[in-house]
Design a protein around this motif. Sequence first.
Motif, PDB file in Angstrom:
ATOM      1  N   ALA A  60      35.532 -24.644  65.172  1.00 20.05           N
ATOM      2  CA  ALA A  60      36.990 -24.587  65.117  1.00 20.05           C
ATOM      3  C   ALA A  60      37.601 -25.057  66.430  1.00 20.05           C
ATOM      4  O   ALA A  60      38.593 -25.798  66.447  1.00 20.05           O
ATOM      5  CB  ALA A  60      37.437 -23.162  64.799  1.00 20.05           C
ATOM      6  N   LEU A  61      37.021 -24.632  67.539  1.00 23.69           N
ATOM      7  CA  LEU A  61      37.531 -25.046  68.853  1.00 23.69           C
ATOM      8  C   LEU A  61      37.396 -26.544  69.052  1.00 23.69           C
ATOM      9  O   LEU A  61      38.307 -27.201  69.559  1.00 23.69           O
ATOM     10  CB  LEU A  61      36.796 -24.294  69.969  1.00 23.69           C
ATOM     11  N   ILE A  62      36.250 -27.082  68.649  1.00 23.03           N
ATOM     12  CA  ILE A  62      36.028 -28.528  68.802  1.00 23.03           C
ATOM     13  C   ILE A  62      37.040 -29.303  67.975  1.00 23.03           C
ATOM     14  O   ILE A  62      37.536 -30.362  68.390  1.00 23.03           O
ATOM     15  CB  ILE A  62      34.585 -28.884  68.392  1.00 23.03           C
ATOM     16  N   GLY A  63      37.389 -28.753  66.805  1.00 19.26           N
ATOM     17  CA  GLY A  63      38.371 -29.406  65.949  1.00 19.26           C
ATOM     18  C   GLY A  63      39.798 -29.153  66.357  1.00 19.26           C
ATOM     19  O   GLY A  63      40.730 -29.647  65.715  1.00 19.26           O
ATOM     20  N   GLY A  64      40.019 -28.340  67.405  1.00 18.74           N
ATOM     21  CA  GLY A  64      41.363 -28.070  67.883  1.00 18.74           C
ATOM     22  C   GLY A  64      42.131 -27.060  67.055  1.00 18.74           C
ATOM     23  O   GLY A  64      43.361 -27.038  67.074  1.00 18.74           O
TER      24      GLY A  64
END
Length: 515
Positions: A457-461
């Motif tokens: 989720a973090l990588i996808g913003g």
Amino acid sequence: MTVDRKQAMHVDACKSFSTAEANENERRWNEDKIDRKNLDPTNHYDKTRMKLNFEIGSDGKIHPLGYHEKPLEVRLQERLATLGWKPFKPDSKIQPNCCAKFIFGGNHDRTLEMAFGNQNINLEKGADNGHLRRCEEIENWAKDVYGWCARRYGQENIVGFQVHLDESSPHIHALIVPVGVRPKSGRECVMWSAKFGKDRFEYGKILKDMHTSLYEDVGSKYGLERGDSVDRRNVQHLHKRDYIRKLAKEAKQAEKAVKGLQSMIRNLESKVFSYKLQLEKAENELASGRITLDRYEEQKADIQKLIAEYQVKLEDKADKLHAKEQELERLTADAAKARSVVQPFRNHKVDFTPPRITGKVPLFGTDKWVERQNQHIAKQFTEIVRNIESLYRNDAARQVEAAQLNVLTDYGEFYQLKRENQSLSGINQELESELNTLLEQLAIPSVRNLIFAVADALIGGQPVPISSGGGGSTSDLPWDGRRPDEDEKAYRRRCLSYAVQVVRNSQKQTMCRKR
């Protein structure tokens, strides 16, 4: 006796200028910071002389050091913005030079004399020099150097010009933006090549001209001779360990270049030899009647043309090989010299008049007259010998001082390495602890899935809500997203590390509620 009173100038190309450098130049330090800096044996900041430091402002007048409201690094960025300077992309491995850092100085005794005249100064660490007053001569020298910089680079491009009198030798720090004009648009812009050349050969010529110009305009007025070239004096401004490592690296590169040139020469010689064999073969075929004379002349002309071309290449490579061998020999000697504490004594030139017999021989009292002449000659010889002894005694004293400084420098570098090792050991322990925690969490399937979900989720913003079992809640850990200078791999690693912390905090909250 002749004393070398040289001027000194050092230039560094900079792609950026840090706040720490700006604070050091403007002495924006508190007493604790100064004490910490002086823990390094190679540093010598005299707190009782800091009040004597000064700088020259954009108006060309003398001001107290640090009188500007805006720090040095802010003023630099403003000047760069005015010129429309834009660096390359943040993730680029190379960046253009945006400014030049100058250090101006000179002979230790002469610069101290300009700064403090005949006042008594104690250069020992911790000494009280509060009685010293700044002399006008050092101010005039600084103004003349400032004028030289303004004429050469433009007064508006001198971002900072600080004069330090609180260290071992008085010196000047100047921060200058090199500006040129674009050929097509005619617009001013930051252009290193306009002031310092397009390559190192142009830079070397410009640097020599700078030294000569500085001597003619400034140094000669203050009894400072033109400084020697760096390549002749072997000047180095690195720590001893780094300097030796640099010489070793350059020597290795030179040795590699020598081997490459030797290989090229062997290949060229082989080519020339093969063409000479072809020429002999053509002569034999002509003699046996297998080819006509016209065909022979044609082959001979082609082969001789090729041999001449390869001979030119061979001579060129031989010259380059000779130059590289000399460079390798010099680097090897410099490395040996850098590792040695003791340096060779100088050959001093002593001006003296040879003793001579003066006066005519008297008719009577010849023995006494000869005795007087011998005493006079002996006295002159004694003075000459004592002068020479004094010169070499001073050299010996310098050798001892150099040895002591060498030991202090080695100790300082050892102390710094020790601190770095302690810091790295602490970081290594923290990383090992985090790794063990991560492995423990990854061993639990539900926790592992949650960590990867948060990281993805973090990588996808996307925002990361974490349920703790008693209602939705979000992590209170700060998350600033992807940083401008962060590459993809580093960002993914940071996302995974952050996800581990989020899940760990969530588990702790769950355990607290159950209790």
